[in-house]
Enzyme design. Structure first.
Site, PDB file in Angstrom:
ATOM      1  N   HIS A   1      -7.253  -5.295  -1.169  1.00 39.26           N
ATOM      2  CA  HIS A   1      -6.310  -4.403  -0.515  1.00 39.26           C
ATOM      3  C   HIS A   1      -6.246  -4.716   0.977  1.00 39.26           C
ATOM      4  O   HIS A   1      -7.260  -4.749   1.660  1.00 39.26           O
ATOM      5  CB  HIS A   1      -6.731  -2.945  -0.719  1.00 39.26           C
ATOM      6  CG  HIS A   1      -5.609  -1.977  -0.519  1.00 39.26           C
ATOM      7  ND1 HIS A   1      -4.802  -1.548  -1.536  1.00 39.26           N
ATOM      8  CD2 HIS A   1      -5.151  -1.356   0.596  1.00 39.26           C
ATOM      9  CE1 HIS A   1      -3.914  -0.706  -1.085  1.00 39.26           C
ATOM     10  NE2 HIS A   1      -4.090  -0.573   0.222  1.00 39.26           N
TER      11      HIS A   1
ATOM     12  N   SER B   1       0.834  -1.200   0.000  1.00 40.90           N
ATOM     13  CA  SER B   1       0.000   0.000   0.000  1.00 40.90           C
ATOM     14  C   SER B   1       0.874   1.258   0.000  1.00 40.90           C
ATOM     15  O   SER B   1       1.732   1.415  -0.865  1.00 40.90           O
ATOM     16  CB  SER B   1      -0.963  -0.041   1.189  1.00 40.90           C
ATOM     17  OG  SER B   1      -1.923   0.972   1.092  1.00 40.90           O
TER      18      SER B   1
ATOM     19  N   ASP C   1      -9.277  -4.447  -5.677  1.00 42.15           N
ATOM     20  CA  ASP C   1      -8.521  -3.386  -5.032  1.00 42.15           C
ATOM     21  C   ASP C   1      -8.760  -2.061  -5.745  1.00 42.15           C
ATOM     22  O   ASP C   1      -8.630  -1.982  -6.974  1.00 42.15           O
ATOM     23  CB  ASP C   1      -7.025  -3.738  -5.042  1.00 42.15           C
ATOM     24  CG  ASP C   1      -6.152  -2.657  -4.434  1.00 42.15           C
ATOM     25  OD1 ASP C   1      -6.680  -1.767  -3.745  1.00 42.15           O
ATOM     26  OD2 ASP C   1      -4.929  -2.698  -4.654  1.00 42.15           O
TER      27      ASP C   1
END
Length: 366
Positions: free
Chosen positions: A336, A153, A306
């Site tokens: 995610h 991320s 995601d």
């Protein structure tokens, strides 16, 4: 169903965080981090770890317990969480498993976070901790020719930023490779196919994305609609970066139900507050060709469900077009934050193990 339940639990914690924020007890993200960090750290008999400080920066060092006669690969890991959540504790299982299964020394960087510290502090902490580690490789038994920067991320954003920042730094070992797991690589276009398709996916909805964006840019949440419509940037900026951000660069199979959205006329007020997103700190995907072409080998992991999936696809294409070797893994049932479920018991998802296996296999081949 398990993912929905996990999402509801996160929303419950988030809601209590907002309540405490309204009462001026603490910020929402401070409360979420406090709850997440209550989880005890599990020890692995094959891995040793210790807490260190590089100046004012907290770090955790992990190394395999078994002795070795040769230097090991070194991994500098920047955890995700949008700069507002996530910590060395939430990612402890990832660091431990990565250390054990790749037989590597792992340095986890506990950069200081929002809202107490700004983006410049996050960037500086990552750079300083990495340089300190690179200067101490002999102390930690790390092979200077096999140092990898890695992140999930926002941590992936940091890893890409480090590749640029330390590319030609004298008297430091060169970064051998970088690993990006569902990384955030641009902050301009929020109408990419994955943004449209996954705006309400559990754990990372568009609402939470914009909460993080507002914290990172220190802007008002009232600008959300203008940013969503593309009114935060002038036409010449969109034209300049179209070659890299154009959805035409994304394979057709990822564009089901995608509807192109024309950019709204420029809102000068929003532009004045948000133009810093053109900086490589926020958008590593916008680095010029002559710099990105010198990047080290990459391993990119993207997840189907995601919001930021297409960032990885666009970054992959850019690197390949510039001749940089890329290993790509796409996780069809991934989402995610999946990697952090490695040690969540009943909330464990098998895709997290596949992501970790992809990372360790890549490191072993270096």
């Amino acid at each position: 169903m398990r993912l929905r339940v996990l999402h509801c639990l996160f929303q419950l914690i988030e809601t209590w965080g907002y309540i405490f924020e309204k009462l001026r007890i603490c910020s929402m993200c401070q409360f979420v981090r406090f709850i997440h960090d209550l989880k005890p750290l599990k020890k692995d008999p094959d891995v040793m770890f210790t807490d260190l400080r590089f100046g004012s920066i907290p770090v955790k060092l992990y190394w395999p317990k078994a002795p070795t006669c040769t230097p090991r690969p070194g991994i500098v890991f920047y955890h995700g969480g949008g700069g507002v959540i996530g910590s060395l504790k939430t990612h402890h299982a990832i660091f431990t498993r990565l250390c054990k299964e790749s037989d590597s020394v792992v340095l986890a960087v506990g950069y200081r976070q929002l809202p107490m510290h700004g983006v410049s502090t996050i960037k500086r902490d990552c750079i300083v901790a990495t340089i300190h580690f690179l200067r101490s490789l002999d102390t930690y038994g790390v092979d200077p020719d096999r140092v990898v920067v890695c992140g999930d991320s926002l941590g992936g954003t940091a890893a890409a930023m480090i590749c640029e920042r330390l590319m030609n730094t004298p008297n430091l070992p060169r970064i051998r490779a970088h690993i990006l797991v569902y990384a955030v690589l641009q902050s301009l276009d929020f109408q990419l196919p994955s943004c449209q398709q996954n705006q309400n996916v559990p754990l990372l909805s568009s609402e939470f994305v914009f909460y993080c964006v507002c914290c990172l840019l220190d802007i008002s949440p009232s600008w959300k609609n203008a940013i969503m419509k593309g009114a935060h940037l002038p036409a010449e900026v969109w034209a300049k970066y179209k070659k890299w951000l154009d959805p035409e660069n994304i394979p057709e199979r990822f564009k089901k139900s995608y509807r192109p959205v024309a950019h709204a006329p420029l809102n000068e007020d929003v532009y004045l507050e948000t133009r810093s997103i053109l900086n490589s700190t926020y958008s590593p995907l916008l680095i010029e060709d002559n710099i990105m072409s010198q990047y080290p080998e990459a391993c990119i992991v993207s997840c189907e469900h995601d919001f930021f999936r297409d960032h990885s696809l666009l970054y992959k294409k850019r690197l390949e077009d510039l001749g940089v070797p890329v290993t790509w893994h796409h996780i069809e049932d991934g989402f995610h934050g999946a990697l952090t479920t490695l040690d969540m018991g009943c909330f464990y998802f098998p895709c997290s193990t596949r992501i970790l296996n992809a990372m360790t296999h890549f490191i072993k081949k270096l």
